[in-house]
Design a protein around this motif. Sequence first.
Motif, mmCIF file in Angstrom:
data_model
loop_
_atom_site.group_PDB
_atom_site.id
_atom_site.type_symbol
_atom_site.label_atom_id
_atom_site.label_comp_id
_atom_site.label_asym_id
_atom_site.label_seq_id
_atom_site.Cartn_x
_atom_site.Cartn_y
_atom_site.Cartn_z
ATOM 1 N N VAL A 70 24.481 87.936 65.384
ATOM 2 C CA VAL A 70 24.763 87.957 66.827
ATOM 3 C C VAL A 70 24.020 86.864 67.589
ATOM 4 N N GLY A 71 23.051 86.206 66.948
ATOM 5 C CA GLY A 71 22.291 85.168 67.629
ATOM 6 C C GLY A 71 21.335 84.474 66.687
ATOM 7 N N MET A 72 20.645 83.469 67.218
ATOM 8 C CA MET A 72 19.612 82.748 66.465
ATOM 9 C C MET A 72 18.410 82.567 67.376
ATOM 10 N N VAL A 73 17.228 82.737 66.805
ATOM 11 C CA VAL A 73 15.997 82.425 67.529
ATOM 12 C C VAL A 73 15.344 81.254 66.808
ATOM 13 N N ALA A 74 15.221 80.150 67.530
ATOM 14 C CA ALA A 74 14.573 78.956 66.992
ATOM 15 C C ALA A 74 13.208 78.805 67.670
ATOM 16 N N GLY B 110 5.901 82.246 57.583
ATOM 17 C CA GLY B 110 6.878 81.775 56.610
ATOM 18 C C GLY B 110 7.287 80.327 56.794
ATOM 19 N N ARG B 111 6.665 79.650 57.769
ATOM 20 C CA ARG B 111 7.016 78.254 58.093
ATOM 21 C C ARG B 111 8.513 78.104 58.348
ATOM 22 N N LEU B 112 9.037 79.059 59.117
ATOM 23 C CA LEU B 112 10.462 79.072 59.428
ATOM 24 C C LEU B 112 10.714 78.342 60.747
ATOM 25 N N ARG B 113 11.812 77.622 60.806
ATOM 26 C CA ARG B 113 12.167 76.925 62.041
ATOM 27 C C ARG B 113 13.120 77.736 62.894
ATOM 28 N N CYS B 114 13.813 78.703 62.262
ATOM 29 C CA CYS B 114 14.716 79.573 63.011
ATOM 30 C C CYS B 114 14.933 80.864 62.229
ATOM 31 N N VAL B 115 15.363 81.894 62.956
ATOM 32 C CA VAL B 115 15.609 83.204 62.357
ATOM 33 C C VAL B 115 16.931 83.736 62.905
ATOM 34 N N PRO B 116 17.865 84.097 62.021
ATOM 35 C CA PRO B 116 19.103 84.716 62.489
ATOM 36 C C PRO B 116 18.814 86.107 63.076
ATOM 37 N N ASP C 109 32.829 86.703 55.158
ATOM 38 C CA ASP C 109 34.012 86.962 55.992
ATOM 39 C C ASP C 109 33.776 88.049 57.042
ATOM 40 N N ALA C 110 32.798 88.918 56.817
ATOM 41 C CA ALA C 110 32.500 89.992 57.772
ATOM 42 C C ALA C 110 31.450 89.573 58.794
ATOM 43 N N GLY C 111 30.953 88.329 58.714
ATOM 44 C CA GLY C 111 29.952 87.861 59.659
ATOM 45 C C GLY C 111 28.523 88.203 59.279
ATOM 46 N N ARG C 112 28.322 88.659 58.035
ATOM 47 C CA ARG C 112 26.968 88.970 57.554
ATOM 48 C C ARG C 112 26.314 87.700 57.015
ATOM 49 N N VAL C 113 25.030 87.538 57.317
ATOM 50 C CA VAL C 113 24.293 86.354 56.884
ATOM 51 C C VAL C 113 24.014 86.437 55.390
ATOM 52 N N ILE C 114 24.431 85.393 54.670
ATOM 53 C CA ILE C 114 24.174 85.349 53.224
ATOM 54 C C ILE C 114 23.172 84.250 52.870
ATOM 55 N N GLY C 115 22.829 83.409 53.825
ATOM 56 C CA GLY C 115 21.856 82.350 53.583
ATOM 57 C C GLY C 115 21.741 81.439 54.784
ATOM 58 N N THR D 49 19.778 82.273 71.007
ATOM 59 C CA THR D 49 20.908 81.403 71.317
ATOM 60 C C THR D 49 22.178 82.100 70.856
ATOM 61 N N ARG D 50 23.161 82.128 71.732
ATOM 62 C CA ARG D 50 24.461 82.683 71.405
ATOM 63 C C ARG D 50 25.493 82.027 72.291
ATOM 64 N N PRO D 51 26.712 81.890 71.899
ATOM 65 C CA PRO D 51 27.228 82.275 70.591
ATOM 66 C C PRO D 51 26.634 81.391 69.503
ATOM 67 N N VAL D 52 26.663 81.880 68.299
ATOM 68 C CA VAL D 52 26.038 81.205 67.173
ATOM 69 C C VAL D 52 27.041 80.306 66.466
ATOM 70 N N VAL D 53 26.599 79.104 66.148
ATOM 71 C CA VAL D 53 27.388 78.215 65.306
ATOM 72 C C VAL D 53 26.981 78.533 63.865
ATOM 73 N N SER D 54 27.941 78.919 63.075
ATOM 74 C CA SER D 54 27.668 79.255 61.674
ATOM 75 C C SER D 54 28.729 78.611 60.797
ATOM 76 N N VAL D 55 28.498 78.655 59.495
ATOM 77 C CA VAL D 55 29.480 78.151 58.532
ATOM 78 C C VAL D 55 29.726 79.218 57.481
ATOM 79 N N ARG D 56 30.846 79.091 56.798
ATOM 80 C CA ARG D 56 31.204 79.998 55.700
ATOM 81 C C ARG D 56 30.692 79.411 54.393
ATOM 82 N N ALA D 57 30.630 80.238 53.373
ATOM 83 C CA ALA D 57 30.136 79.808 52.066
ATOM 84 C C ALA D 57 30.960 78.665 51.484
ATOM 85 N N GLY D 58 32.242 78.618 51.795
ATOM 86 C CA GLY D 58 33.116 77.581 51.250
ATOM 87 C C GLY D 58 33.114 76.277 52.025
#
Length: 195
Positions: A108-112, A94-100, A40-46, A8-17
Amino acid sequence: MKARDVMTRPVVSVRAGTTIREAIAILTDKGFAALPVVDDAGRVIGLFSESDALAATSGADHRDDPVSTALSRPVEVAAPTDDTAAIAARMLRGRLRCVPVVEEGVLVGMVARRDLLRVLVRDEDVVAANVRSLLDDYAGSTRRWSVTLRRGAATVTGEFADEAERRVVTALVRTVPGVTSVQVGPVHADLAWTD
């Protein structure tokens, strides 16, 4: 099939703050299982998941705290070129529901799970019809090529004017969701351009 074919893209994401309250609003509004949290650089931190939201809001009210206080780490990520079967196996393990999906460290995307399931339920006749329609449009609404599809492998037969046209058709067919590989017939000797 690769992650880039189903993500899925574009990805909806949030910032740490971002506040937990805002992140919960996005989760519920969009119907997501989790949101990637990026720097701020678009790297996944969590990831901030529904479970993280429930844990953050049980007991004391932490809805106005930053999402960085409630996210899950470390994060399993995939590359756009990763095979979807391997991603599905990792998600199950890993019982994951999605993977960045990240490229050069940037989201750049998400796979759910639903993205992977959507591919499984696509009827091959629908995929083949989509390929035919795309090729007919490319050929000016004329049927120049025949298409067969077996287990996601597309075979295109017919006459090609030159190697460039053969490559274009191959590239076009690869863009159709549900196509896992492409085999295109040879350039027809009588149609080949000469200098």
